[in-house]
Scaffold this active site. Structure first.
Site, short mmCIF file in Angstrom:
data_model
loop_
_atom_site.label_atom_id
_atom_site.label_comp_id
_atom_site.label_asym_id
_atom_site.label_seq_id
_atom_site.Cartn_x
_atom_site.Cartn_y
_atom_site.Cartn_z
N HIS A 112 -61.91 -70.46 80.12
CA HIS A 112 -62.68 -69.46 80.86
C HIS A 112 -62.18 -69.27 82.29
O HIS A 112 -62.53 -68.28 82.94
CB HIS A 112 -64.18 -69.82 80.85
CG HIS A 112 -64.59 -70.93 81.76
ND1 HIS A 112 -64.79 -72.22 81.32
CD2 HIS A 112 -64.85 -70.95 83.08
CE1 HIS A 112 -65.16 -72.97 82.34
NE2 HIS A 112 -65.21 -72.22 83.43
N LEU B 169 -65.35 -76.82 56.30
CA LEU B 169 -66.00 -77.09 55.02
C LEU B 169 -66.58 -75.84 54.37
O LEU B 169 -66.72 -75.77 53.17
CB LEU B 169 -67.12 -78.12 55.20
CG LEU B 169 -66.72 -79.59 55.22
CD1 LEU B 169 -67.94 -80.47 55.47
CD2 LEU B 169 -66.06 -79.99 53.91
N GLY B 170 -66.96 -74.86 55.20
CA GLY B 170 -67.58 -73.65 54.65
C GLY B 170 -69.04 -73.85 54.36
O GLY B 170 -69.52 -73.49 53.27
N VAL C 113 -73.19 -73.76 56.20
CA VAL C 113 -74.12 -73.53 57.31
C VAL C 113 -75.13 -74.66 57.24
O VAL C 113 -75.74 -74.88 56.19
CB VAL C 113 -74.82 -72.16 57.19
CG1 VAL C 113 -75.86 -72.01 58.30
CG2 VAL C 113 -73.80 -71.04 57.26
N ILE C 114 -75.27 -75.39 58.34
CA ILE C 114 -76.14 -76.56 58.33
C ILE C 114 -77.25 -76.40 59.36
O ILE C 114 -77.19 -75.54 60.24
CB ILE C 114 -75.35 -77.85 58.63
CG1 ILE C 114 -74.62 -77.72 59.98
CG2 ILE C 114 -74.39 -78.17 57.50
CD1 ILE C 114 -73.93 -78.99 60.42
N ASP D 160 -62.53 -74.22 74.78
CA ASP D 160 -62.44 -73.86 76.20
C ASP D 160 -61.29 -74.61 76.88
O ASP D 160 -61.41 -75.05 78.02
CB ASP D 160 -63.76 -74.15 76.92
CG ASP D 160 -63.84 -73.44 78.27
OD1 ASP D 160 -63.14 -72.44 78.46
OD2 ASP D 160 -64.61 -73.92 79.14
N GLY E 71 -65.84 -73.46 90.38
CA GLY E 71 -64.54 -73.79 90.97
C GLY E 71 -64.03 -75.14 90.53
O GLY E 71 -62.84 -75.41 90.56
N ASN E 72 -64.96 -76.04 90.10
CA ASN E 72 -64.57 -77.33 89.55
C ASN E 72 -64.03 -77.20 88.13
O ASN E 72 -63.35 -78.11 87.64
CB ASN E 72 -65.75 -78.30 89.50
CG ASN E 72 -65.93 -79.09 90.78
OD1 ASN E 72 -66.91 -78.92 91.49
ND2 ASN E 72 -64.97 -79.95 91.08
N SER E 73 -64.34 -76.10 87.46
CA SER E 73 -63.95 -75.92 86.06
C SER E 73 -62.45 -76.12 85.88
O SER E 73 -61.64 -75.54 86.61
CB SER E 73 -64.34 -74.53 85.57
OG SER E 73 -65.73 -74.39 85.50
#
Length: 475
Positions: free
Chosen positions: A115, A273-274, A276-277, A145, A216-218
């Site tokens: 980002h 794995l495919g 939705v949990i 990220d 700014g730390n990112s």
């Protein structure tokens, strides 16, 4: 007597001094660490060229051609930055951002957050000696990220990489970065927790700290007391826009796995794995016969996905993967994402109250999530029941569009338990009380035999997304 009192006072003072010296000795000294690590931390600034947006394009009137009184009214009404101080018409505007990063190899490879450099047209890296270099984006991975940059330089100072798996809660850590553009600011704190999951961040088990992190730390490093990088400072939890005591860092093990793949091929492959949990709460645990809330409940399967081919079923509760316990549902994506496509996985699951092990092959995570068509209820046979809901059979077109074999669609919510748990017209019910619903007749039969004063599970599809909900019948 006075002599005894003076002796006691002297002894107490000596003891207090000794304790004070011991306490000071136990506190870490960050001076040497900061001195050695700072040269390898960089400031990153980016420039993004934006299309011209004149006042007329933004819906702002041309103030110069208005009468003085009307012009003054609009000048007071238009927020600062709109209409005033904008780039002259026809000129391209620029957006700038600041962040941090750190050097991982002496030939100029730099690690930072995605980002920080996303959509940048130009990336400028400033080193500790104040020299500036244009950077090339080697690759970026929005899911974790993480981004890798390259500058043309040699014999650069680097940071030693640590092992984030060995990091312990309560351990001292230090961050170096450029908060609000102030280069090489050093802040310290402790590790508050490990393996944190954040909304929309399924593939990173974040390190939570109380280190002061600000904009700014990112992209800057999180270091242990040995001067080793254990994480990349990435996010903060805030209601004010500034630091509030909750900071999150990407474990360096995860970041380097991503970085190595980006350097080799420019993209990242993850295990898949495919499924939705969803989380197993107390009521769901009771309805599935579990001793305590744990594991990942399978709410939906991708047709012909790795999990479906491996025999996993909707309603299974995954308890472990290759011997690693799944305490919370968020643990599963972390573990699967770190595996490679083609790896073998042994899943321990609870099905119908019994434990069993399923063996399957991990797939490759697709670039984009698949979307299922929304439900459009059509007329069919109806069935009323004690839940306060009227349901109808699914048409062949609905089953095809939803990619399901059976279920019933809600035509009307009349009140009662259905209204209390938030069911809506158009929702599709596929399971009730751990039993598959293949028709409105089956649904009514199951509904009539539902137990009282015990948690009951129901699987509901809403706009293509499946989830289990629980409720109790008190009657």
């Amino acid at each position: 007597m006075q002599t005894l009192k003076r002796s006691m006072a002297a002894l107490i003072a000596l003891l207090a001094l000794s304790l004070s010296v011991t306490a000071r000795a136990e506190l870490p000294d960050f001076t040497t660490l900061a001195e050695k690590a700072s040269p390898a931390v960089v400031n990153i600034s980016t420039t993004q060229k934006l299309p011209d947006r004149s006042g007329a394009q933004m819906g702002i009137p041309d103030l110069d051609n208005l009468p003085p009184g009307l012009r003054e009214f609009f000048e007071r009404s238009i927020p600062r930055g709109q209409g005033q101080g904008q780039a002259p018409r026809g000129q391209q505007r620029e957006a700038q951002s600041l962040g941090s990063g750190f050097i991982i190899s002496d030939d100029g490879y730099i690690l930072t957050n995605n980002h920080v450099v996303a959509d940048a047209d130009e990336i400028l890296v400033r080193l500790s000696d104040r020299s500036e270099h244009k950077a090339k984006l080697v690759g970026a991975d929005p899911r974790s990220d993480v981004a890798v940059l390259k500058i043309e330089a040699k014999n650069l100072p680097t940071l030693k990489l640590g092992d984030s798996d060995k990091l312990k809660v309560g351990e001292w850590v230090l961050a170096i970065g450029s908060p609000f553009g102030f280069d090489h600011s050093v802040t310290a704190g402790i590790v508050s927790a490990k393996g944190r999951s954040l909304p929309n961040e399924n593939y990173v088990p974040f390190i939570q700290t109380d280190v002061a992190i600000n904009p700014g730390n990112s992209g800057g490093p999180l270091l242990n007391l040995q001067g080793e990088v254990v994480g990349i400072n990435s996010q903060i939890f805030t209601r004010s826009g500034g630091f509030m005591g909750l900071s999150f860092a990407i474990p360096i093990d995860v970041a380097m796995n991503v970085a190595d793949q980006l350097k080799k091929g420019g993209k990242v492959s993850r295990g898949w794995l495919g499924v939705v949990i969803q989380e197993v709460n107390k009521d769901l645990a009771e309805s599935f016969g579990l001793d305590k809330p744990s594991g990942a409940l399978v709410a939906q399967l991708v047709e012909d996905g790795p999990a479906a081919k491996g025999g996993l079923q909707v309603g299974d509760v995954i308890l472990s993967l290759n011997g690693q316990t799944i305490n919370e549902s968020a643990d599963l994506p972390h573990l699967v994402g770190n595996m490679k496509p083609g790896d073998k996985a042994a899943l321990e699951v609870i099905r119908d109250g019994s434990r069993k092990t399923l063996n399957m092959t991990i797939g490759n995570l697709p670039d984009e999530d698949e979307e299922v068509a929304a439900v459009e209820g059509k007329g069919a046979e109806r069935s009323s029941n004690r839940l306060g809901v009227t349901v109808a059979e699914l048409t062949p077109e609905q089953r095809k569009s939803l990619d399901i074999k059976a279920g019933v669609v809600i035509k009307e919510v009349q009140g009662g338990p259905a209204a209390m748990i938030g069911l809506r017209q158009g929702d599709v019910i596929t399971h009730l009380n751990n039993r598959a619903v293949d028709s409105s007749k089956t649904f009514s039969e199951i509904a009539k035999s539902l137990p009282k004063d015990r948690s009951i599970s129901m699987r509901v599809l809403r706009q293509g997304r499946a989830s289990f909900i629980t409720f109790k019948l008190a009657e």
